[in-house]
Design an enzyme around this catalytic site. Structure first.
Site, PDB file in Angstrom:
ATOM      1  CG  ASP A   1       1.988  -0.740  -0.930  1.00 56.01           C
ATOM      2  OD1 ASP A   1       1.561  -0.730  -2.100  1.00 56.01           O
ATOM      3  OD2 ASP A   1       1.906   0.237  -0.164  1.00 56.01           O
TER       4      ASP A   1
ATOM      5  CB  ALA B   1       1.729  -1.215   3.775  1.00 52.98           C
ATOM      6  CB  ALA B   2      -2.865  -5.096   3.094  1.00 49.21           C
TER       7      ALA B   2
HETATM    8  P1  ADP Z   1      -5.238  -2.956  -1.238  1.00 48.23           P
HETATM    9  O1  ADP Z   1      -4.664  -2.743   0.130  1.00 48.23           O
HETATM   10  O2  ADP Z   1      -4.302  -2.601  -2.335  1.00 48.23           O
HETATM   11  O3  ADP Z   1      -6.635  -2.431  -1.423  1.00 48.23           O
HETATM   12  P2  ADP Z   1      -6.394  -5.558  -0.724  1.00 48.23           P
HETATM   13  O4  ADP Z   1      -7.201  -4.930   0.358  1.00 48.23           O
HETATM   14  O5  ADP Z   1      -7.126  -6.234  -1.822  1.00 48.23           O
HETATM   15  O6  ADP Z   1      -5.374  -4.540  -1.387  1.00 48.23           O
HETATM   16  O7  ADP Z   1      -5.411  -6.596  -0.026  1.00 48.23           O
HETATM   17  C1  ADP Z   1      -4.265  -7.112  -0.663  1.00 48.23           C
HETATM   18  C2  ADP Z   1      -3.893  -8.428  -0.024  1.00 48.23           C
HETATM   19  O8  ADP Z   1      -3.617  -8.223   1.362  1.00 48.23           O
HETATM   20  C3  ADP Z   1      -4.979  -9.485  -0.058  1.00 48.23           C
HETATM   21  O9  ADP Z   1      -4.972 -10.212  -1.270  1.00 48.23           O
HETATM   22  C4  ADP Z   1      -4.591 -10.343   1.140  1.00 48.23           C
HETATM   23  O10 ADP Z   1      -3.479 -11.171   0.825  1.00 48.23           O
HETATM   24  C5  ADP Z   1      -4.087  -9.303   2.139  1.00 48.23           C
HETATM   25  N1  ADP Z   1      -5.156  -8.812   3.040  1.00 48.23           N
HETATM   26  C6  ADP Z   1      -5.811  -7.629   2.975  1.00 48.23           C
HETATM   27  N2  ADP Z   1      -6.723  -7.504   3.961  1.00 48.23           N
HETATM   28  C7  ADP Z   1      -6.649  -8.648   4.685  1.00 48.23           C
HETATM   29  C8  ADP Z   1      -7.325  -9.158   5.860  1.00 48.23           C
HETATM   30  N3  ADP Z   1      -8.274  -8.441   6.487  1.00 48.23           N
HETATM   31  N4  ADP Z   1      -6.962 -10.386   6.308  1.00 48.23           N
HETATM   32  C9  ADP Z   1      -6.007 -11.119   5.695  1.00 48.23           C
HETATM   33  N5  ADP Z   1      -5.334 -10.699   4.596  1.00 48.23           N
HETATM   34  C10 ADP Z   1      -5.641  -9.486   4.099  1.00 48.23           C
END
Ligand code: ADP
Length: 302
Positions: free
Chosen positions: A250, A247-248
């Site tokens: 999302d 859900a990051a």
């Molecule tokens: P998805 O979960 O859709 O693959 P991402 O992994 O690119 O998307 O992450 C989406 C957003 O979540 C990033 O742009 C950032 O803001 C945050 N995020 C994801 N992983 C991390 C992390 N390890 N540390 C800090 N922020 C994170």
């Protein structure tokens, strides 16, 4: 006001040392059922982060669907456009969370597969009256295209988080005001492997050529590549100790649209979304990991 159209899933989550290999039986731990689905997560994120949200989605006629709907109401979401489908189960996701913090997900659509053009027609006014429409790709494509058309006709801004990854017709892409793929999704949609700033810029150009004004390619812990009419750059995220990235994306999308609804400039909206998403990766779970507006503002003022 924001209308989210998308999926509702009960997430069956199990922690594993590593992802089970073909033919392997692996012992996991900490099994639990969490409330998820990309549509639901993004609706909950936007609502907790301060937006007025209506949610168009489908649940089965089972207890878990009813329980989830009650939770959405507790978050202040308008659940009138959530349809209960007779003789169908609420969608499910089987999620393995590895010790590395990565996840691996298998989905059964269930009621989500019934989110068709008839459902969109029934709740057309929710799209027409909204300032923004936020969608993903866990529900059938024809209804997504129809919803985007209704939005366009009514000056509702259309944001698509093209997840899970799949190819899309130009017809849909041309109806979008903003697209928010991650690296994998950007590659499937443009054919460009996103590995650095130059390749992200190349992928963004292709989206611009299809008629999309704002392109945000999320890069996990590295942040997001943001391009408005070709002027692209990386907006870094926040450094946190990640324990579960479910859900990051999302939370990022919900936070981003919430801030844009408040007419924040794009860089400020991204900062707010990064903060909310960063908090979410420090906690386990899907909807349970999404922070409130106050938690996010406190994080930003640290
Ligand atoms: P998805 O979960 O859709 O693959 P991402 O992994 O690119 O998307 O992450 C989406 C957003 O979540 C990033 O742009 C950032 O803001 C945050 N995020 C994801 N992983 C991390 C992390 N390890 N540390 C800090 N922020 C994170």
């Amino acid at each position: 006001k924001l209308t989210v159209l998308g999926s509702i899933n009960a997430d069956h989550v199990i922690s594993v040392p590593y992802f089970a290999k073909p033919g392997e039986t692996l012992t996991g731990h900490s099994y639990h059922i969490a409330y998820g689905g990309k549509g639901a997560n993004q609706a909950v994120a936007a609502a907790r982060l301060g937006a007025k949200v209506s949610f168009i989605g489908c649940i089965g006629d089972d207890d878990i669907g009813k329980a989830m709907k009650t939770e959405f109401e507790k978050d202040g979401i308008n659940t009138r456009p959530i349809k209960s489908i007779a003789n169908e189960m609420t969608g499910i996701a089987m999620i393995q969370v590895a010790e590395s913090g990565e996840n691996s997900i298998v989905i059964s659509a269930g009621a989500n597969g019934h989110l068709d053009e008839a459902v969109v027609a029934e709740f057309e006014s929710e799209i027409a009256q909204a300032d923004y429409l936020l969608m993903q790709l866990e529900t059938p494509l024809p209804a997504i295209i129809q919803a985007a058309k209704i939005a366009k006709e009514n000056n509702t801004q259309v944001v698509l988080n093209p997840a899970p990854a799949r190819e899309l017709p130009d017809e849909l892409l041309s109806l979008l005001d903003m697209i928010t793929p991650n690296e994998t999704e950007a590659e499937i949609l443009t054919g460009v492997k996103v590995v650095d700033e130059a390749s992200a810029k190349q992928a963004a150009q292709i989206f611009h050529q299809k008629g999309i004004q704002k392109v945000l390619i999320t890069l996990g812990s590295k942040g997001v590549f943001v391009s408005e009419n070709g002027q692209g750059e990386i907006a870094a995220g926040f450094r946190v100790n990640a324990v579960d990235t479910t859900a990051a994306g999302d939370t990022f999308n919900g936070g981003l649209v919430t801030a844009m609804l408040e007419d924040k400039p794009l860089d400020k909206a991204i900062r707010f979304a990064h903060a909310a998403a960063a908090i979410s990766v420090t906690r386990k779970g899907a909807q349970s990991s999404i922070p409130t507006r106050q938690e996010t503002l406190d994080f930003l003022s640290q």
